[in-house]
Design a protein around this motif. Structure first.
Motif, short mmCIF file in Angstrom:
data_model
loop_
_atom_site.label_atom_id
_atom_site.label_comp_id
_atom_site.label_asym_id
_atom_site.label_seq_id
_atom_site.Cartn_x
_atom_site.Cartn_y
_atom_site.Cartn_z
N PRO A 285 0.82 -1.21 0.00
CA PRO A 285 0.00 0.00 0.00
C PRO A 285 0.86 1.27 0.00
O PRO A 285 1.83 1.39 0.74
N GLY A 286 0.48 2.20 -0.89
CA GLY A 286 1.15 3.49 -0.95
C GLY A 286 2.44 3.52 -1.74
O GLY A 286 3.10 4.57 -1.82
N ALA A 287 2.85 2.42 -2.34
CA ALA A 287 4.11 2.37 -3.09
C ALA A 287 3.95 3.05 -4.44
O ALA A 287 2.86 3.15 -5.00
N CYS A 288 5.07 3.49 -4.99
CA CYS A 288 5.11 4.17 -6.27
C CYS A 288 6.33 3.71 -7.05
O CYS A 288 7.44 3.68 -6.50
N VAL A 289 6.15 3.34 -8.31
CA VAL A 289 7.24 2.82 -9.13
C VAL A 289 7.18 3.45 -10.51
O VAL A 289 6.10 3.66 -11.07
N GLU A 290 8.34 3.77 -11.06
CA GLU A 290 8.46 4.15 -12.46
C GLU A 290 9.28 3.09 -13.17
O GLU A 290 10.26 2.58 -12.62
N HIS A 291 8.87 2.75 -14.39
CA HIS A 291 9.58 1.72 -15.15
C HIS A 291 9.79 2.20 -16.58
O HIS A 291 8.83 2.54 -17.28
N GLU A 292 11.03 2.21 -17.02
CA GLU A 292 11.38 2.63 -18.38
C GLU A 292 11.45 1.40 -19.28
O GLU A 292 12.18 0.44 -18.98
N LEU A 293 10.70 1.42 -20.35
CA LEU A 293 10.72 0.30 -21.30
C LEU A 293 11.94 0.39 -22.21
O LEU A 293 12.43 1.48 -22.52
N PRO A 294 12.45 -0.75 -22.67
CA PRO A 294 13.53 -0.72 -23.65
C PRO A 294 13.02 -0.18 -24.99
O PRO A 294 11.84 -0.29 -25.31
N ALA A 295 13.93 0.38 -25.76
CA ALA A 295 13.56 0.97 -27.05
C ALA A 295 12.96 -0.07 -27.98
O ALA A 295 13.44 -1.20 -28.06
N GLY A 296 11.89 0.32 -28.66
CA GLY A 296 11.27 -0.55 -29.64
C GLY A 296 10.20 -1.47 -29.09
O GLY A 296 9.50 -2.12 -29.87
N TYR A 297 10.06 -1.53 -27.77
CA TYR A 297 9.05 -2.41 -27.16
C TYR A 297 7.71 -1.67 -27.14
O TYR A 297 7.29 -1.12 -26.14
N SER A 298 7.04 -1.70 -28.27
CA SER A 298 5.84 -0.88 -28.45
C SER A 298 4.53 -1.62 -28.18
O SER A 298 3.48 -1.00 -28.11
N SER A 299 4.59 -2.94 -28.04
CA SER A 299 3.40 -3.71 -27.68
C SER A 299 3.44 -3.93 -26.17
O SER A 299 4.22 -4.74 -25.67
N VAL A 300 2.60 -3.19 -25.44
CA VAL A 300 2.70 -3.15 -23.98
C VAL A 300 1.31 -3.32 -23.35
O VAL A 300 0.38 -2.59 -23.68
N PHE A 301 1.22 -4.29 -22.43
CA PHE A 301 -0.02 -4.54 -21.71
C PHE A 301 0.30 -4.76 -20.24
O PHE A 301 1.33 -5.33 -19.88
N VAL A 302 -0.60 -4.29 -19.38
CA VAL A 302 -0.48 -4.49 -17.94
C VAL A 302 -1.77 -5.12 -17.44
O VAL A 302 -2.87 -4.64 -17.74
N TYR A 303 -1.64 -6.21 -16.69
CA TYR A 303 -2.80 -6.90 -16.13
C TYR A 303 -2.75 -6.82 -14.62
O TYR A 303 -1.72 -7.14 -14.00
#
Length: 332
Positions: free
Chosen positions: A212-230
Motif C-alpha cells: 500500500p502506498g508504493a510508487c514505481v516508475e519503469h522505463e521500457l527498452p527501445a522498440g518495445y511498443s506492444s505493452v499490456f499491464v494486467y
C-alpha cells in the motif's frame, strides 16, 4: 537496453479515468479491457482470457494470456490431457501451486522436480509438441498462474522444440524500495536478468508487487511498443489510470510507466515486446503464417509425422543451467 526504476515523480500524478495522450512525459493508457472466460482444456478449469479485447495485430508478438485461479488446490483435480501445438512459444508461470508438466518425451513428467510456486517455463514449440500436466496432489493452498503464448517468426516455426524451466530461485527479484519489488520472468531490470532466453523474439515479462502506498516508475527498452499491464491483485493507478483487479490496460509507450498502489497490495503483470509484424493464422492449437501451414499441421498430426525424435531441455537453477535431451519412447 537500459531500464530505469525510481521512486520519484510518479507519486505526484493525479489519477484519472480519461484515456488521453500523456503530456507529462510518461506513457499513457490507450485502452482498458476486461477478460472473457473460457475453458481451453475442456476439463472445467475456467480461465480469464486476458487479451481477447484486442486482435493479433494489436497484441503482436503476444498471442494469448490466460489466468487460472486463484482457487483452492483441492478443486484442481482433473489433469490436463496431452494435446498438440505448433508454431509459437508457450510460457506457463506458476505464481502459487505445484504443477507437473508432461510431454511426449516425458509422458510421466518429472514428479521429483515439479514447477513450484514462482517458477516459469519457456517452451519453444517450433515444429510441434504434445504436452499436458497435472497439479501436485500433495500441495495444499491456493493455485494461481498464467499461460502465455508468444509468436515465433515464420522462419523459426519449424525449428526443433526446446523447453526451458526456470526454478523460483533462478528468477531474480529486484527490490525497488522497502514497499515494492519486481520478479524478472523474462528480460532485464536494473542490471539483473532472467536466465530465460527468448531467442529472436524480444520480450519483457515482469511481475510487479507493490505494498500500500508504493510508487514505481519503469522505463521500457527501445522498440518495445506492444505493452499490456494486467492487474491480478488489488487496485491503484497505472499511468494515471485507475485500475483494479482483472483490468487489462493497453499502454501507449511514450515514456516511463508509472504504478501507484492504493490502500491494498497491488499485483501487476507487465507484458512488453517488439512486434514481429508478420501474418498470424491461428486455428486451435496451431499458430502459423498461412492457412496452408495450418492444414499441413493437422495433416502431420493425423498421420503421425508431427513430433521430432528428440527434444532439448534446459533447467535453470540459482547455481546455473543444465541441458539435457530426451528421445521419444525413452524410459522415464
Amino acid at each position: 537496453a537500459i531500464f530505469i526504476l525510481s521512486m520519484g515523480s510518479c507519486s505526484s500524478q493525479t489519477a484519472t479515468s480519461k484515456h488521453e495522450p500523456s503530456t507529462d512525459g510518461f506513457s499513457s493508457v490507450r485502452r482498458v479491457g476486461k477478460p472473457s472466460q473460457t475453458d481451453p482444456t475442456g476439463t472445467g478449469m475456467i480461465v480469464n482470457d486476458i487479451l481477447t479485447p484486442w486482435n493479433f495485430e494489436a497484441t503482436d508478438p503476444f498471442i494469448l494470456l490466460h489466468e487460472f485461479g486463484p482457487v483452492d488446490a483441492g478443486t484442481m483435480k482433473v489433469p490436463i490431457g496431452m494435446h498438440p501445438h505448433r508454431g509459437f512459444n508457450e510460457v506457463p508461470y506458476i505464481r502459487q501451486g505445484h504443477m507437473i508438466p508432461t510431454d511426449a518425451w516425458q509422458p510421466q513428467g518429472d514428479p521429483a522436480n515439479p514447477m513450484l510456486s514462482g517458477s516459469l517455463q519457456w517452451g519453444t514449440i517450433g515444429s510441434g509438441i504434445e504436452h499436458g500436466g497435472s497439479f501436485d496432489r500433495k500441495y495444499t493452498g491456493l493455485v494461481h498462474g498464467f499461460q502465455m503464448w508468444v509468436n515465433l517468426p515464420a522462419k523459426e516455426k519449424m525449428d526443433p522444440p526446446c523447453f526451458q524451466d526456470a526454478e523460483p530461485d533462478a528468477l531474480p527479484v529486484v527490490e525497488l524500495s522497502e514497499s515494492a519489488c519486481v520478479k524478472i520472468l523474462v528480460g532485464d531490470v536494473a542490471g539483473q536478468s532472467s536466465p530465460i532466453q527468448s531467442g529472436s523474439v524480444r520480450v519483457q515479462y515482469l511481475d510487479f508487487m507493490l505494498r500500500p502506498g508504493a510508487c514505481v516508475e519503469h522505463e521500457l527498452p527501445a522498440g518495445y511498443s506492444s505493452v499490456f499491464v494486467y492487474v491480478y491483485q488489488g487496485q491503484g493507478t497505472i499511468c494515471s489510470q485507475v485500475a483494479r483487479r482483472s483490468d487489462v490496460l493497453q499502454i501507449s509507450a511514450s515514456g516511463p510507466l508509472s504504478f501507484v498502489s492504493g490502500s491494498t497490495e497491488f499485483g501487476l503483470l507487465l507484458l512488453a515486446g517488439v512486434p514481429l509484424g508478420e501474418r498470424i493464422v491461428q486455428h486451435g492449437p496451431f499458430v502459423m503464417a498461412t492457412r496452408q501451414q495450418i492444414q499441413q499441421a493437422f495433416s502431420d498430426y493425423q498421420r503421425g509425422g508431427f513430433l521430432n525424435e528428440t527434444c532439448r531441455y534446459i533447467r535453470h537453477k540459482a547455481s546455473g543451467s543444465v541441458a539435457s535431451e530426451r528421445k521419444l519412447g525413452a524410459a522415464t
